[in-house]
Design an enzyme around this catalytic site. Structure first.
Site, short mmCIF file in Angstrom:
data_model
loop_
_atom_site.label_atom_id
_atom_site.label_comp_id
_atom_site.label_asym_id
_atom_site.label_seq_id
_atom_site.Cartn_x
_atom_site.Cartn_y
_atom_site.Cartn_z
CD GLN A 125 -2.85 1.39 2.45
OE1 GLN A 125 -2.30 1.74 3.43
NE2 GLN A 125 -4.02 0.82 2.26
CG HIS A 171 -4.23 4.90 1.95
ND1 HIS A 171 -5.34 5.34 1.69
CD2 HIS A 171 -4.00 4.69 3.18
CE1 HIS A 171 -5.85 5.29 3.30
NE2 HIS A 171 -5.02 4.82 4.04
N GLY A 172 -5.98 6.19 -1.31
CA GLY A 172 -6.73 7.30 -1.68
C GLY A 172 -8.06 7.69 -0.73
CB ALA A 173 -9.40 6.00 1.73
CE1 TYR A 219 -3.28 9.67 7.07
CE2 TYR A 219 -4.51 7.69 6.25
CZ TYR A 219 -3.72 8.45 7.19
OH TYR A 219 -3.73 7.94 8.31
NE ARG A 228 -7.55 2.51 3.34
CZ ARG A 228 -8.27 1.53 4.47
NH1 ARG A 228 -8.21 0.21 4.11
NH2 ARG A 228 -8.55 1.95 5.52
NE ARG A 275 -20.70 -1.40 8.84
CZ ARG A 275 -20.48 -2.52 9.50
NH1 ARG A 275 -20.91 -2.55 10.86
NH2 ARG A 275 -20.04 -3.70 9.05
#
Length: 284
Positions: free
Chosen positions: A59, A136-138, A141, A188, A228
């Site tokens: 990642q 990692h696009g979540a 960040y 992500r 959630r």
């Protein structure tokens, strides 16, 4: 379940002098894959996972404004899509407060250097033996800081409209896919999350735009965090849900088995990383 957390992902010789400020850890205890030495250090770990029949994805990420000047060269400000600061957070131990330094807005001409960092990180991961990478696009960040209108207040081609806010993410996906092959790339995303002060006024629209455009690149999978999941280890009630109409990359039909194996491998790496740190402390 993060395997490789890095601020920027390239070798010094590939960037001009003014880009060196990106080549620094933005957290404590953050492993990287932007130097030759780091690539070599990952090889026996990757080999050990493969020897057990595991599929191993690395990642790759950039923290953006989720950092502090103490981790920056010459005490410079962290970089982001905006100069909006992030509020302090309570540490996992329940006592310490984590302070984040006010960020510096990236200039338009600096953004291609960051895209290139992701590309080189992906190349380095393959050289180290990884089976692929998850961008990692979540979670608030750097990529998420461009995607979300709560953070991104730019007026150039990377801000304003939904199309512009997604531009950086797609440029990263395209660069990484061209470098190592789209069938080795995952992404992500957390379109519904407000983690790290990164929320969006229309997360359903954002999720659909991302999914529809990701189809063009033919990446292996898109890993979407459930609405959630408010933040790490915290769940809550929400009116949002991942739309059932999302295209194949988010549905994950063609990569479910590989994705599950990858997630299990990432979990194994967390344990291995923890054991390595303990051993290093005991030997020092």
């Amino acid at each position: 379940m993060f395997l490789s957390r890095m601020p920027s992902y390239t070798t010094l010789k590939e960037l001009p002098k003014e880009a060196f400020s990106f080549l620094r850890p933005l957290y404590e205890n953050v492993p990287g894959i932007w130097t030759k030495e780091q690539v070599e250090a990952w090889k026996p770990i990757v080999d050990a996972v493969h020897a057990k029949g595991g599929t191993f994805f690395c990642q790759i990420w950039h923290c953006g404004r989720i950092s502090n000047t103490i981790f920056q060269p010459n005490g410079e400000a962290p970089i982001s899509s905006s100069d909006k600061p992030i509020s302090a957070q309570l540490h996992d131990n329940g006592f310490d407060v984590i302070e984040f330094s006010p960020p510096r807005r990236l200039r338009t001409d600096e953004i291609p250097h960051i895209v290139n960092d992701f590309r080189v990180a992906a190349r380095n991961a393959i050289e180290a033996g990884f089976d692929g990478v998850e961008i990692h696009g979540a979670n608030g960040y750097l990529i998420d800081q461009f995607l979300k209108d709560q953070v991104n207040d730019r007026t150039d081609e990377y801000g304003g409209s939904l199309e512009n806010r997604c531009r950086f993410a797609f440029e990263v996906v395209e660069a990484v896919s061209k470098e190592i092959g789209a069938d080795r790339v995952g992404l992500r995303l957390s379109p519904f999350s407000t983690y790290n002060d990164s929320g969006d006024s229309n997360p359903n629209q954002l999720a659909l735009r991302l999914a529809e455009n990701l189809n063009k690149y033919g990446i292996l999978y898109c890993h979407v965090i459930e609405p959630r999941m408010i933040k790490e280890r915290v769940r809550g009630e929400t009116p949002h849900k991942v739309p059932s109409s999302l295209p194949e990359p988010i549905q994950g039909t063609k990569a479910t088995e590989l994705w599950l194996k990858t997630m299990l491998t990432l979990l194994l790496m967390v344990v291995c990383s923890w054991l390595i740190r303990i051993c290093r402390k005991d030997s020092s």
